[in-house]
Write a protein that holds these residues in place. Sequence first.
Motif, PDB file in Angstrom:
ATOM      1  N   TYR A 266     -14.264   3.800  -6.240  1.00  9.92           N
ATOM      2  CA  TYR A 266     -15.173   4.040  -5.118  1.00  9.92           C
ATOM      3  C   TYR A 266     -14.573   4.968  -4.065  1.00  9.92           C
ATOM      4  N   LEU A 267     -13.245   4.881  -3.898  1.00 11.75           N
ATOM      5  CA  LEU A 267     -12.579   5.687  -2.852  1.00 11.75           C
ATOM      6  C   LEU A 267     -11.680   6.712  -3.536  1.00 11.75           C
ATOM      7  N   HIS A 268     -12.255   7.493  -4.455  1.00  8.37           N
ATOM      8  CA  HIS A 268     -11.398   8.291  -5.336  1.00  8.37           C
ATOM      9  C   HIS A 268     -10.588   9.376  -4.628  1.00  8.37           C
ATOM     10  N   THR A 269     -10.977   9.746  -3.388  1.00  9.54           N
ATOM     11  CA  THR A 269     -10.187  10.778  -2.705  1.00  9.54           C
ATOM     12  C   THR A 269      -9.040  10.163  -1.895  1.00  9.54           C
ATOM     13  N   LYS A 270      -8.967   8.845  -1.879  1.00  9.53           N
ATOM     14  CA  LYS A 270      -7.954   8.192  -1.031  1.00  9.53           C
ATOM     15  C   LYS A 270      -6.782   7.675  -1.863  1.00  9.53           C
ATOM     16  N   LYS A 271      -5.614   7.729  -1.249  1.00  4.43           N
ATOM     17  CA  LYS A 271      -4.450   7.189  -1.950  1.00  4.43           C
ATOM     18  C   LYS A 271      -4.366   5.675  -1.686  1.00  4.43           C
ATOM     19  N   ILE A 272      -4.338   4.910  -2.772  1.00  8.63           N
ATOM     20  CA  ILE A 272      -4.230   3.451  -2.636  1.00  8.63           C
ATOM     21  C   ILE A 272      -2.982   2.994  -3.401  1.00  8.63           C
ATOM     22  N   THR A 273      -2.109   2.301  -2.720  1.00  7.18           N
ATOM     23  CA  THR A 273      -0.894   1.800  -3.378  1.00  7.18           C
ATOM     24  C   THR A 273      -0.980   0.283  -3.466  1.00  7.18           C
ATOM     25  N   PHE A 274      -0.691  -0.228  -4.655  1.00  3.42           N
ATOM     26  CA  PHE A 274      -0.733  -1.678  -4.854  1.00  3.42           C
ATOM     27  C   PHE A 274       0.648  -2.256  -4.547  1.00  3.42           C
ATOM     28  N   VAL A 275       0.689  -3.271  -3.696  1.00  6.94           N
ATOM     29  CA  VAL A 275       1.971  -3.848  -3.280  1.00  6.94           C
ATOM     30  C   VAL A 275       2.130  -5.230  -3.913  1.00  6.94           C
TER      31      VAL A 275
ATOM     32  N   ILE B  68     -16.773  -5.904  -3.210  1.00 11.04           N
ATOM     33  CA  ILE B  68     -15.957  -4.688  -3.019  1.00 11.04           C
ATOM     34  C   ILE B  68     -16.828  -3.620  -2.355  1.00 11.04           C
ATOM     35  N   ARG B  69     -18.028  -3.436  -2.896  1.00 12.02           N
ATOM     36  CA  ARG B  69     -18.911  -2.390  -2.353  1.00 12.02           C
ATOM     37  C   ARG B  69     -19.269  -2.660  -0.897  1.00 12.02           C
ATOM     38  N   GLN B  70     -19.474  -3.936  -0.582  1.00  7.39           N
ATOM     39  CA  GLN B  70     -19.883  -4.268   0.797  1.00  7.39           C
ATOM     40  C   GLN B  70     -18.759  -4.039   1.806  1.00  7.39           C
ATOM     41  N   SER B  71     -17.525  -3.933   1.337  1.00 10.50           N
ATOM     42  CA  SER B  71     -16.420  -3.725   2.289  1.00 10.50           C
ATOM     43  C   SER B  71     -16.136  -2.229   2.498  1.00 10.50           C
ATOM     44  N   LEU B  72     -16.774  -1.369   1.723  1.00 12.99           N
ATOM     45  CA  LEU B  72     -16.470   0.072   1.818  1.00 12.99           C
ATOM     46  C   LEU B  72     -16.797   0.681   3.194  1.00 12.99           C
ATOM     47  N   PRO B  73     -17.938   0.327   3.817  1.00 11.84           N
ATOM     48  CA  PRO B  73     -18.226   0.949   5.131  1.00 11.84           C
ATOM     49  C   PRO B  73     -17.101   0.741   6.146  1.00 11.84           C
ATOM     50  N   THR B  74     -16.527  -0.474   6.196  1.00 10.38           N
ATOM     51  CA  THR B  74     -15.446  -0.732   7.156  1.00 10.38           C
ATOM     52  C   THR B  74     -14.205   0.082   6.800  1.00 10.38           C
ATOM     53  N   ILE B  75     -13.867   0.136   5.535  1.00 10.37           N
ATOM     54  CA  ILE B  75     -12.671   0.890   5.113  1.00 10.37           C
ATOM     55  C   ILE B  75     -12.857   2.367   5.475  1.00 10.37           C
ATOM     56  N   GLU B  76     -14.025   2.909   5.135  1.00  8.44           N
ATOM     57  CA  GLU B  76     -14.273   4.329   5.409  1.00  8.44           C
ATOM     58  C   GLU B  76     -14.295   4.604   6.920  1.00  8.44           C
ATOM     59  N   TYR B  77     -14.882   3.688   7.661  1.00 11.86           N
ATOM     60  CA  TYR B  77     -14.956   3.838   9.124  1.00 11.86           C
ATOM     61  C   TYR B  77     -13.552   3.893   9.729  1.00 11.86           C
ATOM     62  N   LEU B  78     -12.694   2.998   9.294  1.00 13.62           N
ATOM     63  CA  LEU B  78     -11.330   2.940   9.859  1.00 13.62           C
ATOM     64  C   LEU B  78     -10.507   4.160   9.451  1.00 13.62           C
TER      65      LEU B  78
ATOM     66  N   LEU C 276      -4.739  -9.103  -8.118  1.00 12.84           N
ATOM     67  CA  LEU C 276      -5.749  -8.192  -7.563  1.00 12.84           C
ATOM     68  C   LEU C 276      -5.639  -6.784  -8.133  1.00 12.84           C
ATOM     69  N   ILE C 277      -4.767  -6.590  -9.112  1.00 17.87           N
ATOM     70  CA  ILE C 277      -4.569  -5.251  -9.668  1.00 17.87           C
ATOM     71  C   ILE C 277      -5.880  -4.689 -10.243  1.00 17.87           C
ATOM     72  N   ARG C 278      -6.702  -5.553 -10.820  1.00 15.39           N
ATOM     73  CA  ARG C 278      -7.989  -5.092 -11.381  1.00 15.39           C
ATOM     74  C   ARG C 278      -8.957  -4.672 -10.264  1.00 15.39           C
ATOM     75  N   VAL C 279      -8.815  -5.292  -9.122  1.00 11.82           N
ATOM     76  CA  VAL C 279      -9.639  -4.899  -7.973  1.00 11.82           C
ATOM     77  C   VAL C 279      -9.190  -3.525  -7.469  1.00 11.82           C
ATOM     78  N   LYS C 280      -7.870  -3.294  -7.556  1.00 10.73           N
ATOM     79  CA  LYS C 280      -7.357  -2.003  -7.103  1.00 10.73           C
ATOM     80  C   LYS C 280      -8.014  -0.864  -7.886  1.00 10.73           C
ATOM     81  N   SER C 281      -8.125  -1.019  -9.205  1.00  4.38           N
ATOM     82  CA  SER C 281      -8.729   0.048 -10.019  1.00  4.38           C
ATOM     83  C   SER C 281     -10.171   0.301  -9.600  1.00  4.38           C
ATOM     84  N   ARG C 282     -10.925  -0.777  -9.352  1.00  5.72           N
ATOM     85  CA  ARG C 282     -12.336  -0.602  -8.973  1.00  5.72           C
ATOM     86  C   ARG C 282     -12.448   0.050  -7.585  1.00  5.72           C
ATOM     87  N   LEU C 283     -11.593  -0.372  -6.675  1.00  9.22           N
ATOM     88  CA  LEU C 283     -11.602   0.201  -5.325  1.00  9.22           C
ATOM     89  C   LEU C 283     -11.282   1.698  -5.402  1.00  9.22           C
ATOM     90  N   ALA C 284     -10.337   2.032  -6.262  1.00  6.38           N
ATOM     91  CA  ALA C 284      -9.939   3.437  -6.407  1.00  6.38           C
ATOM     92  C   ALA C 284     -11.098   4.276  -6.961  1.00  6.38           C
TER      93      ALA C 284
END
Length: 388
Positions: free
Chosen positions: A82-91, A37-47, A72-80
Amino acid sequence: MIKFIDEVKIKNKTVLLRVDFNVSLNPNLTIADDVRIRQSLPTIEYLLKDNNKIIIIAHLNNPKKRDHTDSLIRVKSRLAEYLHTKKITFVEDFLKNPHTQNLKPGEILLFENIRFYPGEKKNDPEFAKQLSVLGDVYVNDAFGVSHRKDASLVGLPKFLPSYGGLLLKKEITMLSMLMKNPKKPFVAIIGGKKITTKIKFIDKLETKADFLLLGGGLANTFVAAEGHGLGNSFMKKEDVVVAKHILSLARKEHTRFVLPKDAVVAKGLDSKISEVKKINEIDKKDHILDIGPETQAEFGKIIEEAGTIVWNGPVGYIENPVFKRGTDFLYYSITENTKAISIVGGGDTLAAIAKKEYLDKITHISTGGGAMLEFIENGTLPAIEALK
Ligand code: 3PG
């Protein structure tokens, strides 16, 4: 040629981003290790910087049907976190409602486990198309799963302008450098259980590395090939022939093959009591479960002198802490050699990290297990080819 996201302008777009969030879970289903999860943050933030909207596609485990255990709902919580200022919706089910109509620039949708859909593993073109209509561009940042020919990896790029993410770029750059131009001496450490999944990897490294240090279950097969008894230890008889062949090849290539000289043995996997024995003194009832102190010392000396180190697979039965010392020692030795370029990969190897500070001292933590092995064997992967 692949284009990476930092070589093109992706602005005001909806990006379908494939990542590898296949994290290891604890028995109570909490996340054990979130490196991926942490290793994917640079790409998410860049985009997100360029007014894009992101739809994240990922898998967890290998489910045959929809099941909460693999959500993946548990991954959503962890991602949120790390990206606490971003809105993340689980589909939950993008085929029923993709939630794209309300998605705004700078926001993220995380789709439920893509392997809940049979079209994914079948690489069904119709399924890939259903995904493709939701975005304007496709980005693959999922190095760890790029050896699979699944719809979201090799099917989807056929329908959209496609690019590689920053993690994919880093993995390709580091692993290619390792194979093309390693600083000498080049030391490869190979552990883990099964020899079969690593034969080609060992073959390839044999022509490149100066030292091959073997531990874990697969080393037992080589020890048997050298004529020693293994007692009750894990070993596949049919692999002994392969091991003999690899050893004879190594002699021709002048690669130094270093097998354990001693081992930590016990009467069973759950045992709390262990004993150190020389490799030629293994008893009928013994299970070899870790490398011994003499082997540690020999491996340590070689690692200390290394210019490049690549490591995949623990050298002991790490599920029982009694047999994790050899693997801990390797982490210690690798991070002590600050001159060397070090690359460590494989889910179990990463899960065995005892101290978080080791992570910062390793040049590159590969998010690939099987993918790292296959990339080193072939110099590319199916999902990388699909971006070309
Ligand atoms: C991994 O964990 O190695 C990748 O996510 C690939 O997963 P898979 O082996 O289930 O395809």
